[in-house]
Design a protein around this motif. Structure first.
Motif, PDB file in Angstrom:
ATOM      1  N   ALA A  26       0.838  -1.203   0.000  1.00  0.00           N
ATOM      2  CA  ALA A  26       0.000   0.000   0.000  1.00  0.00           C
ATOM      3  C   ALA A  26       0.869   1.249   0.000  1.00  0.00           C
ATOM      4  O   ALA A  26       0.595   2.220  -0.717  1.00  0.00           O
ATOM      5  CB  ALA A  26      -0.928  -0.015   1.219  1.00  0.00           C
ATOM      6  N   GLU A  27       1.965   1.201   0.763  1.00  0.00           N
ATOM      7  CA  GLU A  27       2.878   2.354   0.828  1.00  0.00           C
ATOM      8  C   GLU A  27       3.574   2.580  -0.514  1.00  0.00           C
ATOM      9  O   GLU A  27       3.722   3.713  -0.974  1.00  0.00           O
ATOM     10  CB  GLU A  27       3.915   2.123   1.933  1.00  0.00           C
ATOM     11  CG  GLU A  27       4.818   3.324   2.159  1.00  0.00           C
ATOM     12  CD  GLU A  27       5.834   3.091   3.274  1.00  0.00           C
ATOM     13  OE1 GLU A  27       6.722   3.961   3.428  1.00  0.00           O
ATOM     14  OE2 GLU A  27       5.742   2.069   3.973  1.00  0.00           O
ATOM     15  N   TYR A  30       1.083   4.174  -2.810  1.00  0.00           N
ATOM     16  CA  TYR A  30       0.823   5.566  -2.400  1.00  0.00           C
ATOM     17  C   TYR A  30       1.957   6.480  -2.884  1.00  0.00           C
ATOM     18  O   TYR A  30       1.726   7.538  -3.470  1.00  0.00           O
ATOM     19  CB  TYR A  30       0.679   5.644  -0.881  1.00  0.00           C
ATOM     20  CG  TYR A  30       0.418   7.045  -0.375  1.00  0.00           C
ATOM     21  CD1 TYR A  30      -0.841   7.626  -0.500  1.00  0.00           C
ATOM     22  CD2 TYR A  30       1.451   7.793   0.214  1.00  0.00           C
ATOM     23  CE1 TYR A  30      -1.082   8.920  -0.053  1.00  0.00           C
ATOM     24  CE2 TYR A  30       1.227   9.088   0.664  1.00  0.00           C
ATOM     25  CZ  TYR A  30      -0.045   9.641   0.522  1.00  0.00           C
ATOM     26  OH  TYR A  30      -0.274  10.932   0.959  1.00  0.00           O
ATOM     27  N   CYS A  59      -5.997  -3.087  -0.815  1.00  0.00           N
ATOM     28  CA  CYS A  59      -7.044  -2.048  -0.791  1.00  0.00           C
ATOM     29  C   CYS A  59      -7.410  -1.685   0.651  1.00  0.00           C
ATOM     30  O   CYS A  59      -7.534  -0.497   1.004  1.00  0.00           O
ATOM     31  CB  CYS A  59      -8.299  -2.535  -1.530  1.00  0.00           C
ATOM     32  SG  CYS A  59      -8.232  -2.351  -3.317  1.00  0.00           S
ATOM     33  N   TYR A  62      -4.544   0.170   2.359  1.00  0.00           N
ATOM     34  CA  TYR A  62      -4.426   1.528   1.799  1.00  0.00           C
ATOM     35  C   TYR A  62      -5.423   2.466   2.472  1.00  0.00           C
ATOM     36  O   TYR A  62      -5.086   3.589   2.869  1.00  0.00           O
ATOM     37  CB  TYR A  62      -4.670   1.464   0.288  1.00  0.00           C
ATOM     38  CG  TYR A  62      -4.291   2.712  -0.480  1.00  0.00           C
ATOM     39  CD1 TYR A  62      -3.020   2.850  -1.017  1.00  0.00           C
ATOM     40  CD2 TYR A  62      -5.210   3.734  -0.700  1.00  0.00           C
ATOM     41  CE1 TYR A  62      -2.661   3.982  -1.752  1.00  0.00           C
ATOM     42  CE2 TYR A  62      -4.882   4.864  -1.428  1.00  0.00           C
ATOM     43  CZ  TYR A  62      -3.601   4.982  -1.951  1.00  0.00           C
ATOM     44  OH  TYR A  62      -3.262   6.104  -2.676  1.00  0.00           O
ATOM     45  N   TYR A  66      -4.111   5.441   4.806  1.00  0.00           N
ATOM     46  CA  TYR A  66      -4.159   6.784   4.203  1.00  0.00           C
ATOM     47  C   TYR A  66      -5.563   7.388   4.156  1.00  0.00           C
ATOM     48  O   TYR A  66      -5.736   8.521   3.687  1.00  0.00           O
ATOM     49  CB  TYR A  66      -3.557   6.746   2.785  1.00  0.00           C
ATOM     50  CG  TYR A  66      -2.151   6.175   2.785  1.00  0.00           C
ATOM     51  CD1 TYR A  66      -1.088   6.893   3.331  1.00  0.00           C
ATOM     52  CD2 TYR A  66      -1.902   4.897   2.276  1.00  0.00           C
ATOM     53  CE1 TYR A  66       0.187   6.360   3.357  1.00  0.00           C
ATOM     54  CE2 TYR A  66      -0.632   4.357   2.298  1.00  0.00           C
ATOM     55  CZ  TYR A  66       0.419   5.088   2.848  1.00  0.00           C
ATOM     56  OH  TYR A  66       1.688   4.554   2.884  1.00  0.00           O
ATOM     57  N   LEU A  70      -8.184   3.194  -2.743  1.00  0.00           N
ATOM     58  CA  LEU A  70      -7.116   2.904  -3.710  1.00  0.00           C
ATOM     59  C   LEU A  70      -7.636   2.910  -5.140  1.00  0.00           C
ATOM     60  O   LEU A  70      -6.999   3.477  -6.036  1.00  0.00           O
ATOM     61  CB  LEU A  70      -6.470   1.553  -3.380  1.00  0.00           C
ATOM     62  CG  LEU A  70      -5.383   1.065  -4.348  1.00  0.00           C
ATOM     63  CD1 LEU A  70      -4.289   2.104  -4.550  1.00  0.00           C
ATOM     64  CD2 LEU A  70      -4.780  -0.247  -3.856  1.00  0.00           C
TER      65      LEU A  70
END
Length: 679
Positions: A26-27, A30, A59, A62, A66, A70
């Protein structure tokens, strides 16, 4: 040693990523999307190398890390086909199917192809998951939406498939197999009109294994495949749906290989279809699809995608594809079984060959001769009358007209036609007025005269004619050009290619059934000669590769079908793929033409016709040659194969091509008359 063409089922090309960490993925995503621009390479590399279940975890991570969606961010950052592909991969499989169905029935018009592809190919669980996902995502009932957007028998079959209640594979009754096959035959071939409800009930509910047995039994009863009956009895979207169901019952991966080929052949790409299939099958049967694609078409799925797409979109599709099968050797076991089955079907098929030109009823050669003379007398030429008479008479009747024209009028009809007509129409009409042997001889002469040789024409004629046709062509060539056809070939070609053509032009191919013991020996010869086949292009030796060429050029068609079947058993390879890999140039073209003609001659000619009309400009010589030479033999069968392979009728292709090209309306009318009708 011969090896077994059997084994376990292979799954997808995308597998779970080892040491998976959804938070770090996820990072990475991002960071790839923040700031100005985006790192598309990182996005495609990561997403195409994670399974669908892992993408769902990404997903969730993420959103947790954040506070953002996503899929929403990917839609914002990416564009076009690449965006559609990546976003499709990020959705759960059932929700991706639901979105495709929603798009297919939303707005003006319906994408029937999408509905057919999804509902004909999904199993019970996939259908149930799709219905639930549709309800969850859109708050609507999928069946109600499809019912309101479709009609007739097409709608009824879609509703049956939507129930997801097909019997499971262990439900097979021998008595019911016989009954279902007879019921399908009675519902279509026997009665006046078609009992569509019977087709819907049986094809929509019986198990896959049961229906495969029904199709075999049906062929015994009807002397034709169930697909042929469906094409003859049903029509429109309902026909297309039922054909898709039958194809999926036979082999789902084979069905998808065919759909992928259709999505990429010709000008332009059906990207929605390409994306939908690559996304939906990547974790199910993409390896099988690749193998079936390699078995059926001239290039691997990998190379077709590579040639047909570009940029990050292309790189993502190639990652999902997973590898280039043109570099591979043996088949996967299941594809080898299919190759074996294809040769078995080819050897057992009882196809009734049918031309499109029949002898005219109430034929009167005297009045035809007078009418043709009148059409060419005075100022101007009545091309319409000439086309109408010549294209509606059999070749034997045209020969009678030629004789009557000379005996009644003291004139040479061929000379008069040549002086009055011009261009492609002139070549077509003059070709029709020749005997088949004279026409073939003329085409062989044209292929060799002047600068350069038309090797494709030589190959097409010599690999598809039977012994009697070749011997008659030899006589006609000698009479017309005072030189033997063999001498002309020898002076115009060289090497192993020349030897193959010379062998074929003898017209001495064996006739009769297969000899199993001899077929097994021949298969072993080909198997032993594989390492040496590559030398066949440059080498004039008389070793194993020469024996291979001799087998292909002299054995009977039924025998060679059995040889190629045994070859699959011995090697896990199909003979056509070995030829493609080991041989090059004109020799490769000739040997592939022999193999394809043996496997399915109408399909070979359908491919020749398609290639003559695709791209910029028309290859009129090939178009005319095939239309004339097959019009009284198997042009009706060729039409069927053409429609099946290319999703457009031969009639429509000729109409469009003639309208686009610099050709007369009379030439178009003559070709369409020979074609014999719209499919």
């Amino acid at each position: 040693n011969c090896v077994s063409a059997q084994g376990s089922r292979y799954r997808g090309t995308v597998v779970e990523f080892p040491d998976f960490n959804p938070s770090s993925d996820a990072e990475v995503l991002y960071n790839a999307m923040k700031g100005f621009g985006d790192d598309k390479e990182t996005i495609l590399e990561l997403i195409t190398s994670r399974s669908n279940a892992q993408r769902q975890e990404i997903c969730a991570a993420y959103k947790s890390q954040y506070g953002k969606d996503l899929i929403g961010d990917l839609k914002y950052e990416l564009t076009g086909k690449f965006e559609r592909l990546i976003v499709g991969l990020m959705r759960p499989t059932a929700y991706h199917d639901a979105k495709e169905i929603k798009d297919a029935i939303e707005g003006i018009g319906t994408d029937e192809k999408c509905l057919i592809e999804i509902l004909a190919s999904r199993n019970n669980k996939q259908i149930h998951d799709l219905v639930n996902a549709y309800k969850d995502a859109y708050g609507r009932d999928l069946e109600a939406d499809i019912v309101s957007d479709t009609s007739g028998h097409f709608k009824k079959m879609l509703v049956v498939l939507l129930q997801g209640t097909r019997e499971e594979d262990d439900v097979v009754s021998e008595d019911l197999v016989e009954q279902d096959a007879q019921d399908l035959f009675d519902a279509g071939e026997v009665q006046w009109g078609t009992d569509e409800a019977k087709f819907i009930t049986i094809l929509g509910n019986r198990s896959v294994t049961h229906l495969q047995m029904v199709f075999d039994k049906y062929e015994n009863i009807a002397n034709k495949e169930i697909e042929d009956s469906i094409r003859g009895e049903l029509s429109g979207d309902f026909e297309k749906l039922m054909l898709a169901v039958v194809q999926c019952i036979r082999s789902v991966p084979m069905y998808f290989a065919k759909q992928l080929f259709k999505a990429m052949k010709g000008l332009g790409t059906a990207d929605n279809t390409l994306i939908r299939i690559m996304v939906s099958r990547a974790e199910i049967d993409m390896l099988d699809i690749r193998e079936f694609f390699r078995l059926s078409y001239e290039k691997s799925l990998y190379n077709m995608i590579k040639d047909d797409t570009s940029g990050e979109y292309k790189r993502s599709l190639l990652k999902l594809c997973g590898g280039d099968d043109d570099l591979a050797g043996e088949f996967f076991p299941e594809a080898a079984q299919l190759a074996y089955k294809m040769w078995e079907v080819s050897s057992m098929a009882r196809v009734e060959l049918k031309g499109t030109v029949q002898p005219a009823a109430n034929f009167n050669p005297d009045s035809d001769a007078q009418a043709l003379r009148k059409a060419m007398k005075g100022f101007g030429t009545d091309e319409d009358t000439i086309v109408d008479i010549v294209t509606h008479r059999s070749n034997a009747q045209r020969q009678e007209i030629l004789q009557k024209y000379k005996s009644l009028l003291g004139r040479d009809l061929m000379a008069d036609l040549k002086s009055e007509l011009s261009g492609s129409l002139c070549r077509l009409i003059l070709g029709l007025m020749m005997t088949p042997a004279q026409f073939d001889a003329k085409m062989m002469r044209k292929a060799m005269e002047g600068a350069g040789t038309d090797e494709k024409a030589l190959i097409e004629i010599l690999t598809t004619r039977n012994n009697q046709e070749i011997l008659a062509m030899n006589e006609a060539y000698k009479e017309a050009y005072h030189k033997s056809l063999e001498d002309s070939i020898t002076s115009d070609t060289s090497g192993h290619f020349c030897r193959v053509l010379v062998s074929l032009v003898q017209g001495s191919r064996e006739e009769g059934p297969a000899d199993l013991a001899r077929a097994q020996e021949d298969a072993k010869v080909i198997t032993a000669g594989q390492p040496e086949l590559g030398d066949a292009v440059n080498d004039e030796s008389t070793s194993m590769e020469t024996k291979f060429l001799s087998i292909l050029c002299t054995r009977s068609y039924p025998h060679l079908r059995k040889v190629f079947q045994e070859f699959v058993t011995c090697t896990n390879k199909d003979v056509e793929q070995v030829i493609r890999k080991e041989i090059s140039g004109d020799l490769k073209m000739a040997l592939i033409a022999i193999v394809r003609s043996i496997k399915n001659k109408p399909s070979y000619f359908a491919d020749r016709l398609y290639k003559s009309m695709k791209g910029l400009g028309t290859d009129d010589r090939t178009l005319i040659r095939v239309m004339i030479s097959r019009s009284e033999i198997d042009l009706f069968n060729i039409r069927r194969e053409y429609k099946e392979l290319h999703d457009v009728s031969l009639h429509e292709s000729i109409k469009v091509e003639a309208l686009c090209g610099d050709t007369s309306g009379d030439y178009r009318k003559a070709l369409l008359t020979l074609c014999g009708g719209e499919d």
